[in-house]
Design a protein around this motif. Structure first.
Motif, short mmCIF file in Angstrom:
data_model
loop_
_atom_site.label_atom_id
_atom_site.label_comp_id
_atom_site.label_asym_id
_atom_site.label_seq_id
_atom_site.Cartn_x
_atom_site.Cartn_y
_atom_site.Cartn_z
N ARG A 3 3.91 -10.98 1.94
CA ARG A 3 3.02 -11.89 3.58
C ARG A 3 2.73 -11.00 4.44
NH1 ARG A 3 2.83 -17.89 6.33
NH2 ARG A 3 1.24 -17.54 7.29
N LEU A 4 4.36 -10.63 5.46
CA LEU A 4 4.16 -9.73 6.50
C LEU A 4 3.82 -8.66 5.67
CD1 LEU A 4 5.49 -9.16 9.19
CD2 LEU A 4 7.17 -8.70 8.13
N TRP A 5 4.12 -7.96 4.87
CA TRP A 5 3.52 -6.93 4.65
C TRP A 5 1.87 -6.06 4.45
CZ3 TRP A 5 3.82 -1.57 4.51
CH2 TRP A 5 2.85 -0.90 4.15
N ARG A 6 1.16 -7.56 4.05
CA ARG A 6 -0.52 -7.75 3.95
C ARG A 6 -0.46 -7.88 5.13
NH1 ARG A 6 0.26 -11.16 -0.17
NH2 ARG A 6 0.90 -13.05 0.68
N SER A 7 -0.24 -9.02 6.38
CA SER A 7 -0.59 -8.67 7.91
C SER A 7 -0.68 -7.24 8.41
CB SER A 7 0.60 -9.92 8.13
OG SER A 7 0.50 -10.75 7.78
N TYR A 8 0.24 -6.51 8.90
CA TYR A 8 0.70 -5.51 8.23
C TYR A 8 -0.95 -4.35 8.12
CZ TYR A 8 2.35 -0.54 9.49
OH TYR A 8 2.68 0.43 10.12
N GLN A 9 -1.02 -4.38 6.77
CA GLN A 9 -2.31 -3.41 6.05
C GLN A 9 -3.40 -3.87 6.94
OE1 GLN A 9 -1.12 -4.68 2.34
NE2 GLN A 9 -1.21 -2.25 1.86
N MET A 10 -3.36 -5.15 7.36
CA MET A 10 -5.20 -6.79 7.78
C MET A 10 -4.84 -5.61 9.57
SD MET A 10 -6.20 -9.83 8.25
CE MET A 10 -4.80 -10.50 7.77
N LEU A 11 -3.90 -5.76 10.13
CA LEU A 11 -3.22 -5.13 11.39
C LEU A 11 -3.89 -3.39 11.31
CD1 LEU A 11 -2.67 -5.52 13.98
CD2 LEU A 11 -0.63 -4.30 13.77
N THR A 13 -5.96 -1.51 9.54
CA THR A 13 -7.20 -1.75 9.01
C THR A 13 -8.17 -2.05 10.11
OG1 THR A 13 -6.75 -2.72 6.70
CG2 THR A 13 -8.66 -2.37 7.01
N ARG A 14 -7.84 -2.73 10.62
CA ARG A 14 -9.09 -3.36 11.44
C ARG A 14 -8.71 -3.29 12.94
NH1 ARG A 14 -9.04 -10.24 10.45
NH2 ARG A 14 -9.94 -10.34 8.99
N GLY A 19 -2.20 -1.00 15.31
CA GLY A 19 -1.26 -0.90 14.70
C GLY A 19 -0.04 0.37 13.97
#
Length: 177
Positions: A3-11, A13-14, A19
């Motif tokens: 979940r942390l990795w997905r949040s980092y990827q989203m940061l 990307t957006r 980031g």
């Protein structure tokens, strides 16, 4: 952890610049903590929080924004993901960009440390050649792999992860009397 990795990827990307800047600042701070605790063996009671804050500040203000932009520029200057393109990017990075960034890093750290202009120039003259030479032992191989295998948005994170050790060295180098 996923979940942390997905949040980092989203940061990334957006808000890629934010980031990358947060990544650089935090990991430069980690490098300083490693330097103080594992290399210098200061212990937690003698940990210099100002020193860690200076390294983090350089990551937030200088390294994150500048490196993130530099990698975008490199991708425009040298198009493609071939081995040849990775080699060209590494050469531009190591022969053109790294010497300048290291010089600016040393000077900026001196300013944050309250050195006079004369003291800062003397310290940069003393420390810069060794730092640049040490840079060439590590970063060409890392950058070839980074430019060849890593997508643009993750390059700074890869560099800053490897740079935990590098930042430990830099912290030790600039704080060495």
């Amino acid at each position: 952890m996923a979940r942390l990795w997905r949040s980092y990827q989203m940061l990334l990307t957006r808000y890629p610049q934010t980031g990358q800047t947060l990544t650089a600042g935090c990991l430069m701070g980690v490098g300083d903590v490693v330097s103080q605790q594992l290399v210098e063996r200061k212990g937690l009671t003698h940990h210099d929080l100002k020193q860690t804050t200076k390294m983090m500040s350089i990551g937030f203000i200088l390294v994150g924004p500048v490196l993130g932009s530099w990698y975008k520029i490199l991708d425009r200057l040298v198009v493609g993901g071939t081995k040849s393109a990775a080699m060209k990017k590494m050469l531009l990075d190591q022969l053109g960009f790294a010497p300048v960034l290291l010089g600016v890093f040393h000077g900026f750290y001196g300013v944050l440390s309250g050195l006079t202009v004369e003291e800062n120039v003397a310290k940069v003259k003393r420390d810069y050649p060794d730092t640049l030479l040490t840079n060439y032992y590590l970063w060409p191989a890392v950058q070839i792999a980074n430019f060849y295998f890593t997508p643009l948005q993750y390059r700074l994170a890869v560099v800053q992860t490897v740079a935990i050790g590098w930042n430990s060295y830099l912290s030790w180098r600039v704080n060495k009397t």
